[in-house]
Design a protein around this motif. Structure first.
Motif: not given
Length: 319
Positions: A102-110
């Motif tokens: 999701d957006d949150t994981y994409a921003r934090e991890a990637e």
């Protein structure tokens, strides 16, 4: 004021599972023997579409989004990336089993602006064709164990599909397109994929493709949730419009045009892909011919347009 559609040139992507149907079914001049994807409306840096017509011809959609925001009703202080990406995929072989964050994981991890929620409209499918959609694990621990032990037949949910079917795939959903299926995909503008299983395939050099098991397990929704979406159909003049899905990131319609209609643009901009037939678009007295395989945007500077002919289209816009 910009008073014409923005026509876009597809960007082709070679894939180990790709084939030739983008040429045989859409008459595209494909560059690879295994052409798996045509990115037909894209401002993503991994494959931005080039504008084919008008004063912006030769510029990319990414260029237009960044420099001519008025075409998309984009606020001056909006520094976000173009939100959507439309593709046609030719699965001559099974795609890998995968999941997207999701957006949150994409921003934090990637460090990427968007995760990936997507949806598929099935353009054609061989008899007996199937997709993988979801899993049977009840807990994260059970999912992790079944993945580690390779219990794919027990873990994965298989669903038969045919031409005209529609599938909504929220982020966190384990999925794969099966052999013999051609789809049009509307998605967030993201290229983040966590591969779970790839049938132990090897590339031309004999190497297996990388798997991303830890991240995949972390982002997968457990237990699997089959989304509910209400499909609403309206008929007006020569157009039958069926809303396939309307949710957080995008709204997608199937249009069946049989005759003539006049449309008022009711979103910031419209993305239109012609999937069968031919038609003409009329804007401010100008006419533009469109045929199967054409993809274009009705920009925010066009308030209304005429549409005449016999054609099917997939129409989408950011929600």
């Amino acid at each position: 004021m910009y008073q014409q559609p923005i026509f876009l040139q597809p960007v082709f992507q070679e894939r180990i599972w790709g084939g030739q149907k983008l040429q045989t079914e859409f008459h595209y001049d494909i560059p690879y023997q295994h052409t798996g994807e045509a990115w037909v409306i894209s401002a993503h840096p991994n494959g931005p579409s080039v504008i084919k017509n008008g004063p912006l011809a030769g510029k990319t959609l990414k260029d237009a989004w960044e420099a001519y925001g008025e075409l998309f009703h984009k606020a001056v202080d909006n520094d976000e990336a173009y939100p959507l990406l439309v593709k046609i995929l030719d699965a001559a072989n099974d795609l890998s089993v995968q999941v997207h964050p999701d957006d949150t994981y994409a921003r934090e991890a990637e460090n990427q602006p968007y995760g990936k929620t997507e949806c598929w409209y099935v353009l054609s499918a061989d008899e007996g064709a199937e997709i993988i959609f979801g899993h049977h694990a009840k807990t994260k621990e059970e999912l992790q164990t079944m993945v580690a032990d390779g219990k794919w037949d027990t873990l994965l949910r298989r669903v038969p599909v045919k031409a005209g079917d529609f599938v909504y795939v929220p982020s966190g959903t384990i999925h794969a397109i099966g052999k013999g299926i051609v789809i049009l995909e509307t998605q967030q503008s993201s290229d983040i994929t966590y591969r779970v299983y790839d049938y132990d395939r090897t590339d031309a050099a004999g190497n297996k493709r990388e798997l991303h098991l830890a991240a995949a397990v972390e982002v997968t929704t457990v237990p699997h949730q089959t989304p509910n979406y209400n499909q609403v159909e309206t008929k007006e003049d020569g157009l039958t419009a069926r809303q396939l899905v309307s949710e957080k990131y995008f709204t997608v319609y199937h249009w069946q045009l049989d005759g003539e209609t006049e449309q008022v643009r009711q979103a910031d901009f419209l993305q239109i892909s012609v999937i069968t037939g031919e038609a003409t678009v009329t804007i401010d007295g100008q006419t533009f011919a469109v045929v199967k395989g054409d993809h274009f945007i009705i920009p925010a500077t066009v308030d209304r347009f005429g549409f005449t002919g016999t054609a099917e289209c997939i129409v989408s816009y950011p929600s």
